[in-house]
Design a protein around this motif. Structure first.
Motif, PDB file in Angstrom:
ATOM      1  N   LEU A 179      30.937  39.550  39.455  1.00  0.00           N
ATOM      2  CA  LEU A 179      31.588  40.700  40.071  1.00  0.00           C
ATOM      3  C   LEU A 179      30.534  41.683  40.554  1.00  0.00           C
ATOM      4  O   LEU A 179      29.658  42.091  39.789  1.00  0.00           O
ATOM      5  CB  LEU A 179      32.512  41.407  39.067  1.00  0.00           C
ATOM      6  N   VAL A 180      30.622  42.058  41.836  1.00  0.00           N
ATOM      7  CA  VAL A 180      29.750  43.086  42.417  1.00  0.00           C
ATOM      8  C   VAL A 180      30.654  44.154  43.008  1.00  0.00           C
ATOM      9  O   VAL A 180      31.438  43.877  43.922  1.00  0.00           O
ATOM     10  CB  VAL A 180      28.832  42.495  43.506  1.00  0.00           C
ATOM     11  N   ASP A 181      30.576  45.370  42.478  1.00  0.00           N
ATOM     12  CA  ASP A 181      31.519  46.405  42.907  1.00  0.00           C
ATOM     13  C   ASP A 181      31.171  47.036  44.247  1.00  0.00           C
ATOM     14  O   ASP A 181      32.021  47.634  44.895  1.00  0.00           O
ATOM     15  CB  ASP A 181      31.672  47.491  41.836  1.00  0.00           C
ATOM     16  N   ASP A 182      29.914  46.901  44.692  1.00  0.00           N
ATOM     17  CA  ASP A 182      29.524  47.465  45.994  1.00  0.00           C
ATOM     18  C   ASP A 182      29.221  46.332  46.969  1.00  0.00           C
ATOM     19  O   ASP A 182      28.206  46.338  47.668  1.00  0.00           O
ATOM     20  CB  ASP A 182      28.321  48.395  45.847  1.00  0.00           C
ATOM     21  N   GLU A 183      30.112  45.358  47.019  1.00  0.00           N
ATOM     22  CA  GLU A 183      29.923  44.178  47.862  1.00  0.00           C
ATOM     23  C   GLU A 183      29.713  44.562  49.322  1.00  0.00           C
ATOM     24  O   GLU A 183      30.363  45.476  49.844  1.00  0.00           O
ATOM     25  CB  GLU A 183      31.158  43.271  47.733  1.00  0.00           C
ATOM     26  N   ASN A 184      28.776  43.860  49.993  1.00  0.00           N
ATOM     27  CA  ASN A 184      28.523  44.154  51.404  1.00  0.00           C
ATOM     28  C   ASN A 184      29.618  43.563  52.284  1.00  0.00           C
ATOM     29  O   ASN A 184      30.489  42.827  51.829  1.00  0.00           O
ATOM     30  CB  ASN A 184      27.138  43.622  51.826  1.00  0.00           C
ATOM     31  N   LYS A 185      29.603  43.905  53.574  1.00  0.00           N
ATOM     32  CA  LYS A 185      30.702  43.537  54.467  1.00  0.00           C
ATOM     33  C   LYS A 185      30.837  42.030  54.654  1.00  0.00           C
ATOM     34  O   LYS A 185      31.915  41.534  55.001  1.00  0.00           O
ATOM     35  CB  LYS A 185      30.538  44.212  55.827  1.00  0.00           C
ATOM     36  N   ASP A 186      29.755  41.283  54.427  1.00  0.00           N
ATOM     37  CA  ASP A 186      29.800  39.828  54.562  1.00  0.00           C
ATOM     38  C   ASP A 186      30.126  39.125  53.244  1.00  0.00           C
ATOM     39  O   ASP A 186      30.151  37.909  53.177  1.00  0.00           O
ATOM     40  CB  ASP A 186      28.464  39.302  55.090  1.00  0.00           C
ATOM     41  N   LEU A 218      30.204  32.886  31.207  1.00  0.00           N
ATOM     42  CA  LEU A 218      29.280  34.003  31.337  1.00  0.00           C
ATOM     43  C   LEU A 218      29.845  34.937  32.399  1.00  0.00           C
ATOM     44  O   LEU A 218      30.227  34.477  33.482  1.00  0.00           O
ATOM     45  CB  LEU A 218      27.884  33.537  31.751  1.00  0.00           C
ATOM     46  N   ILE A 219      29.938  36.218  32.106  1.00  0.00           N
ATOM     47  CA  ILE A 219      30.456  37.197  33.059  1.00  0.00           C
ATOM     48  C   ILE A 219      29.288  38.073  33.504  1.00  0.00           C
ATOM     49  O   ILE A 219      28.762  38.871  32.725  1.00  0.00           O
ATOM     50  CB  ILE A 219      31.554  38.062  32.433  1.00  0.00           C
ATOM     51  N   LEU A 220      28.883  37.905  34.750  1.00  0.00           N
ATOM     52  CA  LEU A 220      27.743  38.621  35.310  1.00  0.00           C
ATOM     53  C   LEU A 220      28.277  39.710  36.244  1.00  0.00           C
ATOM     54  O   LEU A 220      28.989  39.412  37.210  1.00  0.00           O
ATOM     55  CB  LEU A 220      26.847  37.647  36.081  1.00  0.00           C
ATOM     56  N   GLU A 221      27.928  40.967  35.966  1.00  0.00           N
ATOM     57  CA  GLU A 221      28.480  42.077  36.734  1.00  0.00           C
ATOM     58  C   GLU A 221      27.401  43.055  37.195  1.00  0.00           C
ATOM     59  O   GLU A 221      26.430  43.295  36.489  1.00  0.00           O
ATOM     60  CB  GLU A 221      29.510  42.851  35.903  1.00  0.00           C
ATOM     61  N   LYS A 222      27.639  43.619  38.374  1.00  0.00           N
ATOM     62  CA  LYS A 222      26.844  44.741  38.860  1.00  0.00           C
ATOM     63  C   LYS A 222      27.821  45.852  39.216  1.00  0.00           C
ATOM     64  O   LYS A 222      28.632  45.721  40.139  1.00  0.00           O
ATOM     65  CB  LYS A 222      26.032  44.356  40.092  1.00  0.00           C
TER      66      LYS A 222
END
Length: 385
Positions: free
Chosen positions: A73-80, A134-138
């Motif tokens: 999960l990346v909360d500031d995902e880029n437009k692509d 495994l839950i990898l988050e930013k």
């Protein structure tokens, strides 16, 4: 303590009241009920993957001898929508270097896009013999890694189960913590042949029967089951301040938002022209059919591009935008939405045959309310009473 049955009975009572009242009265009731709930709710709702884990210093058993999957999960995902893959690539070398055999990386939003995606991705993981997750988050500039058991169910993980965790503003520190924890676990390593690069899974066999870009004409004869939204029910106390990192607070907000969405769902469904019933989110299709339901309303909520793939639409892999057609009795309105933006797309499943009916046009939108209204309007236009 949260109990879905309480809210389901509460919603059923409101629905019965609505069936006895004129339309203006129903809307007035909905308005005042919504106002009272909104006054209590805070902004923002959690993702349904949130779990109230019991954090320990122990890495789960089998991490060096069995297979694992990584949820990202990346909360500031880029437009692509490439940020989650870039994060996975950075972490992969350290993870597999410990002897952790990763069968694949999954975007959390895809896994929890809808009831059927959860079920289908879980089946895929069972076939791949996944034992740990495994839950990898930013999030907000901070990185975290959690490791826990796969519960072998479409929920993937349970509230209250044990998990190991590391969190830091530096990803390298998080990965170093994981490497140390695995080394200190004393587990025997039997995983040696690991992939050099991560493998990403964004699709699953969601459609197992035929799919049709139309509406089934039998909708005017047969009853449609309309599930409530899934809840973040824990089966445990989620009183405010009861958990570190404020997860319990987020779950509490989700419960409040669930009530708001449930009332709004019932209100929008009043515009559906044929027979329907509102049912629990986890209703069994076979039992619903025994109760007289022949069709089920489902939705997906993730990027438009991923939904296109999940529902087997034919589209250019390099497409940058999708055109949503908002059906109306007059000239249809067109809305352009970036392909990687998260949207809602409704579809209808024939319970007995498993056939999927997507509607005559791409009608996805960024809010579930708009997407549902589009779908209902499409049914009105194509299936005459």
């Amino acid at each position: 303590m949260f109990r879905i049955s309480h809210y389901y009975n509460w919603l059923s009572s409101i629905s019965r009241l609505w069936s006895w009242t004129a339309l203006a009265g129903r809307l007035l009731i909905a308005y005042f009920v919504l106002q009272s709930i909104v006054a209590e709710a805070e902004n923002g709702t959690p993702n349904l993957h949130l779990r109230l884990f019991n954090y320990t210093s122990e890495i789960p058993e089998g991490i060096l001898s069995g297979r694992s999957a990584v949820f990202v999960l990346v909360d500031d995902e880029n437009k692509d929508r490439t940020g989650w893959k870039e994060l996975s690539i950075k972490a992969h070398k350290v993870i597999v270097g410990t002897g952790t055999d990763i069968v694949g990386y999954y975007n959390i939003y895809d896994l929890f896009a809808g009831h059927e995606t959860q079920r289908s991705f879980a089946q895929d993981m069972l076939k791949r013999e996944v034992k740990n997750i495994l839950i990898l988050e930013k999030k907000q500039g901070s990185f975290s890694l959690k490791v826990t058991k796969f519960n072998e169910k479409p929920t993937f993980m349970d509230h209250g189960q044990n998990a190991w965790r590391s969190e830091n503003i530096d990803l390298r520190e998080v990965m170093a913590d994981y490497k140390r924890a695995v080394g200190a676990s004393g587990q025997h390593r039997s995983n040696f042949l690991m992939a050099d690069a991560p493998e990403f899974f964004e699709d699953t066999g969601l459609i197992r029967r035929q799919r049709f870009d139309i509406f089934n004409q039998d909708l005017k004869l047969d009853k449609l089951a309309v599930p409530l939204f899934p809840t973040a029910a824990t089966g445990m106390n989620v009183e405010k301040g009861n958990s570190s990192n404020n997860i319990s607070d987020q779950l509490l907000r989700h419960q409040q938002q669930w009530k708001i969405d449930s009332i709004e769902l019932a209100s929008i469904m009043e515009t559906y022209p044929f027979a329907y019933g509102i049912v629990a989110a986890d209703s069994d299709e076979k039992k619903l059919r025994e109760q007289g339901y022949q069709f089920m309303l489902y939705y997906l909520n993730t990027s438009g591009k991923v939904i296109h793939d999940l529902l087997n639409y034919k589209s250019d892999k390099n497409v940058t935008d999708y055109i949503t057609i908002k059906p109306s009795t007059d000239k249809p309105n067109l809305v352009t939405i970036q392909a990687h933006r998260p949207v809602y797309k409704y579809y209808i499943k024939h319970i007995f045959s498993g056939e999927i009916y997507l509607g005559n046009v791409w009608d996805a939108e960024e809010s579930w309310q708009a997407a549902l209204k589009n779908h209902i309007n499409g049914i009105k236009n194509k299936i005459k009473q």
